[in-house]
Design a protein around this motif. Structure first.
Motif, mmCIF file in Angstrom:
data_model
loop_
_atom_site.group_PDB
_atom_site.id
_atom_site.type_symbol
_atom_site.label_atom_id
_atom_site.label_comp_id
_atom_site.label_asym_id
_atom_site.label_seq_id
_atom_site.Cartn_x
_atom_site.Cartn_y
_atom_site.Cartn_z
ATOM 1 N N UNK A 73 71.252 51.072 17.892
ATOM 2 C CA UNK A 73 72.417 50.911 15.948
ATOM 3 C C UNK A 73 72.620 51.479 16.005
ATOM 4 N N UNK A 74 72.135 53.231 15.503
ATOM 5 C CA UNK A 74 72.991 54.159 15.126
ATOM 6 C C UNK A 74 73.772 54.816 16.059
ATOM 7 N N UNK A 75 74.070 54.424 17.023
ATOM 8 C CA UNK A 75 75.029 54.934 17.357
ATOM 9 C C UNK A 75 74.844 55.779 18.699
ATOM 10 N N UNK A 76 73.777 56.355 18.570
ATOM 11 C CA UNK A 76 73.055 57.180 20.076
ATOM 12 C C UNK A 76 73.757 56.771 21.695
ATOM 13 N N UNK A 77 74.559 57.532 21.796
ATOM 14 C CA UNK A 77 75.124 56.735 23.578
ATOM 15 C C UNK A 77 74.165 57.494 24.425
ATOM 16 N N UNK A 78 74.300 56.967 25.615
ATOM 17 C CA UNK A 78 73.552 57.004 27.200
ATOM 18 C C UNK A 78 74.431 56.105 28.381
ATOM 19 N N UNK A 122 69.639 57.289 31.662
ATOM 20 C CA UNK A 122 68.200 58.131 30.307
ATOM 21 C C UNK A 122 68.000 57.117 29.602
ATOM 22 N N UNK A 123 68.315 56.049 29.530
ATOM 23 C CA UNK A 123 67.785 54.809 28.431
ATOM 24 C C UNK A 123 66.415 54.945 28.328
ATOM 25 N N UNK A 183 61.429 57.423 26.628
ATOM 26 C CA UNK A 183 60.130 58.737 26.564
ATOM 27 C C UNK A 183 59.631 59.679 25.373
ATOM 28 N N UNK A 184 61.138 59.922 25.059
ATOM 29 C CA UNK A 184 61.385 61.003 23.718
ATOM 30 C C UNK A 184 60.954 60.176 22.924
ATOM 31 N N UNK A 185 61.177 58.662 22.435
ATOM 32 C CA UNK A 185 60.760 58.669 21.267
ATOM 33 C C UNK A 185 58.999 58.682 21.186
ATOM 34 N N UNK A 234 69.159 56.848 38.844
ATOM 35 C CA UNK A 234 67.489 56.546 38.312
ATOM 36 C C UNK A 234 67.216 57.105 38.332
ATOM 37 N N UNK A 235 67.610 58.594 38.947
ATOM 38 C CA UNK A 235 66.892 59.768 38.592
ATOM 39 C C UNK A 235 66.586 60.616 37.189
#
Length: 339
Positions: free
Chosen positions: A144-149, A154-155, A160-162, A234-235
Motif C-alpha cells: 500500500x505504501x508503493x513497494x513494487x514486486x 518476489x511477493x 519471508x523477508x518480513x 515461480x523460482x
C-alpha cells in the motif's frame, strides 16, 4: 452416486460473487505496482497482472470456496489442513507450503507462534491464516505504501523477508533488555524480577531459534533441489533467503547464550548473598550458644545453685551472659570465622 464436481477455474470463482473470508486482495501489475482490490465485491479477472488473495481460514465459507479452486490437490489439501510444521513443496508448476510466523496483536508482534499457509502459481498467490500474522500484515502495508514486486515469487520472498524483519526487531529489543539487566547485575542489583525477565527472554529466544531453524532448513533444501523445470516466475531466491535467515539465527543463538550466562551470574550473586545471610545467622547462633548454656544452668530447679542468696546475683548472672557471648565472639575472630 454422483461424483464430486471438478474444481473450478479461479477466474470463474472470482467473478461470480464476493469472495467469502477474504481479508485483502491485491492485483500486481506488470510494472510491479500493487493495486488494492475491494473484498466485498467480485474481482474482475485481468490479464494485466497477477493476484494475491489472503484468507481468514477460520471462516467455514472460505474453506468451502478454497476446496473448489483449480490448483493441485496436494496444495489445496495443505491450505485446508491443520499441519503445524514448516514445509515447502513444488508440484505441477505450483509452490505451496507452511511458514511459521509471529502472531500480531492490535499494535505489535506477540511472542505467540502462528502459521501462514500458501499456494503459488504463475499468476496467483493464495495465502491464509487462522490468526493475524505479522509478515502478511507488514507486506500488505508496504504494498500500500508503493513497494513494487516483479512477480508472484518476489511477493512470497517479501513475505519471508518480513518474517525475518519481525524477528530481527524482536531480537533487537531482547538485546536492549539484556543490556539493561546486565548493567543492573554489575551494579549489584539482584532484584527478584531480573531472573523472571531473563527466563522470559530465554524462552523467546528458544522459540525464535526453533522457527528460524525450520525456515532455514526449508530454503537450504529448496536451494539444493533441481528447479530447472519450474517456471521462472515461480523460482525463489532460496540461497539469498537462507543466507539472511542464517545470520539472523546466529544472532538469536548469541542472545540466548548471553541470557543464559547472565542468568547464571545472577544466580551466583543470589547464592553469594544467601551465603552471607546464612553466615551472619550462624555467627549470631554461635554467640548465643554460651549465654543459652548459662541461662539453662541457672534455670534448673535444684538446690545449691550459685548466686541465689546474693542480692547482686542477677547482675553477676547478666555479666556471665555478656562475658560468655563476648568470649565466643573473640574465639570466632581468632579462628577466622568473623572478620
Amino acid at each position: 452416486m454422483l461424483a464430486d464436481p471438478p474444481p473450478a477455474p479461479v477466474g470463474s470463482l472470482l467473478t461470480r460473487e464476493a469472495v467469502p473470508g477474504l481479508v485483502w486482495a491485491f492485483r500486481l501489475h506488470h510494472d510491479g505496482r500493487a493495486e488494492a482490490l475491494p473484498i466485498d465485491a467480485p474481482i474482475e479477472p485481468s490479464h494485466d497482472g497477477r493476484l494475491w488473495l489472503h484468507f481468514n481460514l477460520t471462516d467455514v465459507r472460505t474453506r468451502a470456496w478454497l476446496a473448489n479452486m483449480h490448483i493441485p490437490q496436494l496444495a489445496r489439501d495443505l491450505l485446508l489442513s491443520n499441519d503445524n510444521f514448516q514445509q515447502i513443496h513444488v508440484v505441477d508448476n505450483c509452490v505451496y507450503g507452511v511458514f511459521s510466523d509471529l502472531v500480531r496483536d492490535i499494535d505489535a508482534a506477540t511472542r505467540e507462534t502462528g502459521f501462514l499457509r500458501f499456494a503459488m502459481t504463475e499468476r496467483l498467490l493464495v495465502s491464509g491464516r487462522h490468526q493475524a500474522l505479522c509478515s502478511a500484515d507488514a507486506t500488505r502495508r508496504v504494498l500500500e505504501g508503493g513497494h513494487r514486486v516483479g512477480s508472484v515469487a518476489a511477493l512470497l520472498e517479501k513475505i519471508v523477508d518480513e518474517i525475518a524483519d519481525t524477528m530481527d526487531r524482536m531480537a533487537d529489543k531482547i538485546g536492549t533488555d539484556i543490556d539493561a539487566i546486565e548493567e543492573r547485575v554489575l551494579a549489584e542489583d539482584t532484584g527478584s524480577e531480573l531472573r523472571k525477565n531473563l527466563s522470559r527472554m530465554r524462552r523467546t529466544c528458544v522459540r525464535l531459534h526453533r522457527q528460524l531453524a525450520g525456515l532455514r532448513v526449508l530454503f537450504h533444501r529448496l536451494e539444493q533441489k533441481n528447479t530447472d523445470n519450474l517456471s521462472p516466475a515461480l523460482r525463489l531466491q532460496a540461497g539469498k533467503l537462507a543466507q539472511r535467515l542464517d545470520g539472523l539465527d546466529h544472532d538469536i543463538v548469541e542472545l540466548h547464550e548471553r541470557s543464559r550466562l547472565l542468568e547464571e551470574e545472577l544466580r551466583f550473586k543470589l547464592e553469594e548473598e544467601s551465603n552471607k545471610h546464612l553466615h551472619a545467622l550462624s555467627v549470631v547462633t554461635m554467640m548465643l550458644l554460651p549465654p543459652t548454656l548459662v541461662t539453662g544452668i541457672f534455670g534448673m530447679n535444684t538446690k545449691g545453685l550459685p548466686l541465689t542468696d546474693i542480692d547482686s546475683g542477677f547482675l553477676v548472672a547478666a555479666g556471665l551472659l555478656a562475658g560468655s557471648a563476648l568470649l565466643a565472639y573473640l574465639l570466632m575472630r581468632r579462628l577466622g570465622i568473623v572478620k
